[in-house]
Scaffold this motif. Structure first.
Motif, PDB file in Angstrom:
ATOM      1  N   THR A  96       0.872  -1.117   0.011  1.00  0.00           N
ATOM      2  CA  THR A  96       0.046   0.054  -0.033  1.00  0.00           C
ATOM      3  C   THR A  96       0.870   1.364  -0.124  1.00  0.00           C
ATOM      4  O   THR A  96       1.884   1.264  -0.051  1.00  0.00           O
ATOM      5  CB  THR A  96      -0.913  -0.037   1.260  1.00  0.00           C
ATOM      6  OG1 THR A  96      -0.001   0.294   2.383  1.00  0.00           O
ATOM      7  CG2 THR A  96      -1.594  -1.122   1.272  1.00  0.00           C
ATOM      8  N   ASN A  97       0.048   2.457  -0.137  1.00  0.00           N
ATOM      9  CA  ASN A  97       1.040   3.701  -0.116  1.00  0.00           C
ATOM     10  C   ASN A  97       0.286   4.357   1.240  1.00  0.00           C
ATOM     11  O   ASN A  97       0.641   5.676   1.360  1.00  0.00           O
ATOM     12  CB  ASN A  97       0.936   4.593  -1.152  1.00  0.00           C
ATOM     13  CG  ASN A  97      -0.663   4.910  -1.689  1.00  0.00           C
ATOM     14  OD1 ASN A  97      -1.360   4.489  -0.811  1.00  0.00           O
ATOM     15  ND2 ASN A  97      -0.753   5.950  -2.594  1.00  0.00           N
ATOM     16  N   PHE A  98       0.019   3.663   2.001  1.00  0.00           N
ATOM     17  CA  PHE A  98      -0.803   4.359   3.275  1.00  0.00           C
ATOM     18  C   PHE A  98       0.277   5.036   4.092  1.00  0.00           C
ATOM     19  O   PHE A  98      -0.313   6.112   4.906  1.00  0.00           O
ATOM     20  CB  PHE A  98      -1.667   3.345   4.094  1.00  0.00           C
ATOM     21  CG  PHE A  98      -2.670   2.413   3.450  1.00  0.00           C
ATOM     22  CD1 PHE A  98      -3.220   3.025   2.458  1.00  0.00           C
ATOM     23  CD2 PHE A  98      -3.282   1.327   3.918  1.00  0.00           C
ATOM     24  CE1 PHE A  98      -4.118   2.513   1.450  1.00  0.00           C
ATOM     25  CE2 PHE A  98      -4.053   0.624   3.533  1.00  0.00           C
ATOM     26  CZ  PHE A  98      -4.780   0.934   1.916  1.00  0.00           C
ATOM     27  N   GLU A  99       1.384   4.768   4.337  1.00  0.00           N
ATOM     28  CA  GLU A  99       2.359   5.566   4.977  1.00  0.00           C
ATOM     29  C   GLU A  99       2.487   6.972   4.476  1.00  0.00           C
ATOM     30  O   GLU A  99       2.682   8.089   5.385  1.00  0.00           O
ATOM     31  CB  GLU A  99       3.754   5.101   4.905  1.00  0.00           C
ATOM     32  CG  GLU A  99       3.915   3.753   5.649  1.00  0.00           C
ATOM     33  CD  GLU A  99       4.239   4.050   7.021  1.00  0.00           C
ATOM     34  OE1 GLU A  99       4.495   4.976   7.473  1.00  0.00           O
ATOM     35  OE2 GLU A  99       4.403   2.983   7.728  1.00  0.00           O
ATOM     36  N   GLN A 100       2.302   7.252   3.370  1.00  0.00           N
ATOM     37  CA  GLN A 100       2.278   8.772   2.652  1.00  0.00           C
ATOM     38  C   GLN A 100       0.984   9.053   2.590  1.00  0.00           C
ATOM     39  O   GLN A 100       0.848  10.597   2.514  1.00  0.00           O
ATOM     40  CB  GLN A 100       2.928   8.671   1.167  1.00  0.00           C
ATOM     41  CG  GLN A 100       4.059   8.067   1.024  1.00  0.00           C
ATOM     42  CD  GLN A 100       3.983   6.526   0.672  1.00  0.00           C
ATOM     43  OE1 GLN A 100       3.888   5.473   1.394  1.00  0.00           O
ATOM     44  NE2 GLN A 100       3.932   6.340  -0.508  1.00  0.00           N
ATOM     45  N   THR A 101      -0.059   8.485   2.554  1.00  0.00           N
ATOM     46  CA  THR A 101      -1.435   9.143   2.183  1.00  0.00           C
ATOM     47  C   THR A 101      -2.446   9.014   3.109  1.00  0.00           C
ATOM     48  O   THR A 101      -3.415   9.625   3.239  1.00  0.00           O
ATOM     49  CB  THR A 101      -2.105   8.267   0.927  1.00  0.00           C
ATOM     50  OG1 THR A 101      -1.926   7.086   1.329  1.00  0.00           O
ATOM     51  CG2 THR A 101      -1.233   8.654  -0.091  1.00  0.00           C
ATOM     52  N   LEU A 102      -2.350   8.370   4.393  1.00  0.00           N
ATOM     53  CA  LEU A 102      -3.136   8.652   5.383  1.00  0.00           C
ATOM     54  C   LEU A 102      -2.730   9.060   6.630  1.00  0.00           C
ATOM     55  O   LEU A 102      -1.088   8.875   7.076  1.00  0.00           O
ATOM     56  CB  LEU A 102      -3.822   7.252   5.913  1.00  0.00           C
ATOM     57  CG  LEU A 102      -4.587   6.576   4.826  1.00  0.00           C
ATOM     58  CD1 LEU A 102      -4.705   4.835   5.106  1.00  0.00           C
ATOM     59  CD2 LEU A 102      -5.829   7.156   4.502  1.00  0.00           C
TER      60      LEU A 102
END
Length: 360
Positions: free
Chosen positions: A178-184
């Protein structure tokens, strides 16, 4: 005649008085009061059940500890547990749970967690049958912690828990892309990461190896309940081919879900082939539209899941790197086969422990 008229007047007066009382109730927000009280009663019932469960787990812990202590200090043999079981069942005939097999499970339960100060209090927050499944099926403390936390957080039933363990949800969740580190935001980041797996097993779908995206979607719609269970148990189904109208053009999201814990819309794009980088741009478009036109003010940003038959992890990594919307890329398989090599690819134990701390 006058008496009849008088009685009618009294009756009309009574009816008017009753209507007035109903109106008074409505005026005083009686409906809201009733809802609030019912919610409070249900909450009290739930809290009472939790208290009973904690007491029962504490009792089983103590019995397991006493058996272990006596065996170590007084060299008790196995026959003593059988005798103890018979005596307890005679003394408490109306209480189940004191069979010899269950007493041995209490011993194993205590031995599994007695030296782990983090997990020992946590086991009291899930049911006894859940604890037994985790003790018997999980191989180390980090894996047990994962399933304890997820059971507590998502309210998994025993059968859902067994399904998740057998399908290696622990390994597949820790390996998700995922890219959750950057987007959430930090508040929901870890929760979101633990809500998405790297691979899903749809062995309940009646599909041939070769199938179209529409056939995949229709098969899922025919088995929505097991599909949502495999997705993690906290998704609600909102619709298929969910219509969005943008700039006088129509667009359709394959599946639209809602995650009850994360409180966000989840768009699912189904792909029967390998992952392609352009899928990310399409998903970003969907998520922007959902956030602008569908998402409620108190909900978190919409999340996208691109579900493919296969993927190259390096290509996925590059494709997600510059994306500004929260997206995860996962694969699916129709036949239930468990890749044992997943264990060798897991993050370091300290990384896993840090991630799990985010699950409350």
């Amino acid at each position: 005649m006058k008496s009849i008229v008088g009685e009618c007047r009294v009756l009309i007066s009574d009816i008017a008085g009753e209507e007035q009382r109903v109106n008074d109730l409505n005026t005083d927000n009686y409906g809201e009061l009733l809802v609030e009280i019912k919610q409070r009663i249900r909450f009290a019932q739930y809290e009472a059940l939790k208290t009973v469960n904690k007491q029962m787990i504490a009792l089983y812990w103590d019995i397991g500890q006493m058996i272990v202590t006596r065996q170590q200090e007084q060299s008790w043999g196995k026959s003593v547990v059988t005798t103890l079981s018979k005596d307890l069942q005679t003394e408490f005939p109306d209480i189940s749970g004191f069979s010899a097999a269950n007493l041995w499970r209490m011993k194993l339960f205590y031995e599994t967690y007695c030296h782990n100060q983090k997990l020992a209090p946590m086991v009291r927050e899930i049911g006894w049958t859940h604890n037994l499944v985790i003790v018997e099926k999980c191989k180390d403390d980090l894996e047990r912690e994962f399933y304890i936390r997820m059971t507590r957080k998502f309210g998994w039933t025993k059968n859902v828990l067994i399904h998740q363990i057998e399908n290696q949800t622990y390994e597949k969740t820790l390996l998700n892309q995922t890219n959750f580190e950057q987007t959430l935001s930090e508040e929901i980041r870890n929760q979101a990461m633990l809500a998405l797996k790297d691979e899903y097993t749809f062995d309940f779908l009646e599909l041939a190896d070769e199938h179209s995206e529409r056939q995949l979607e229709l098969a899922i719609l025919a088995k929505v309940e097991p599909f949502l269970q495999e997705m993690g148990g906290m998704f609600a189904f909102l619709g298929s081919q969910y219509r969005l109208e943008i700039g006088e053009e129509e667009y359709f999201i394959d599946l639209l879900l809602y995650h009850r814990r994360l409180k966000c819309l989840v768009a699912v794009d189904l792909k029967i082939g390998k992952f392609l980088p352009e899928y990310v741009g399409k998903m970003q478009f969907y998520l922007a539209a959902l956030d602008d036109k569908v998402k409620l003010a108190d909900e978190d940003p919409s999340v996208g899941i691109i579900l493919c038959k296969s993927k190259n992890k390096t290509i996925v990594e590059y494709a997600l790197r510059e994306s500004n919307k929260p997206i995860g890329v996962a694969t699916y398989r129709i036949v239930s086969t468990v890749p044992q090599e997943l264990k060798d690819q897991l993050p370091a134990p300290e990384q896993v422990a840090k991630l799990l701390e985010g699950v409350k």
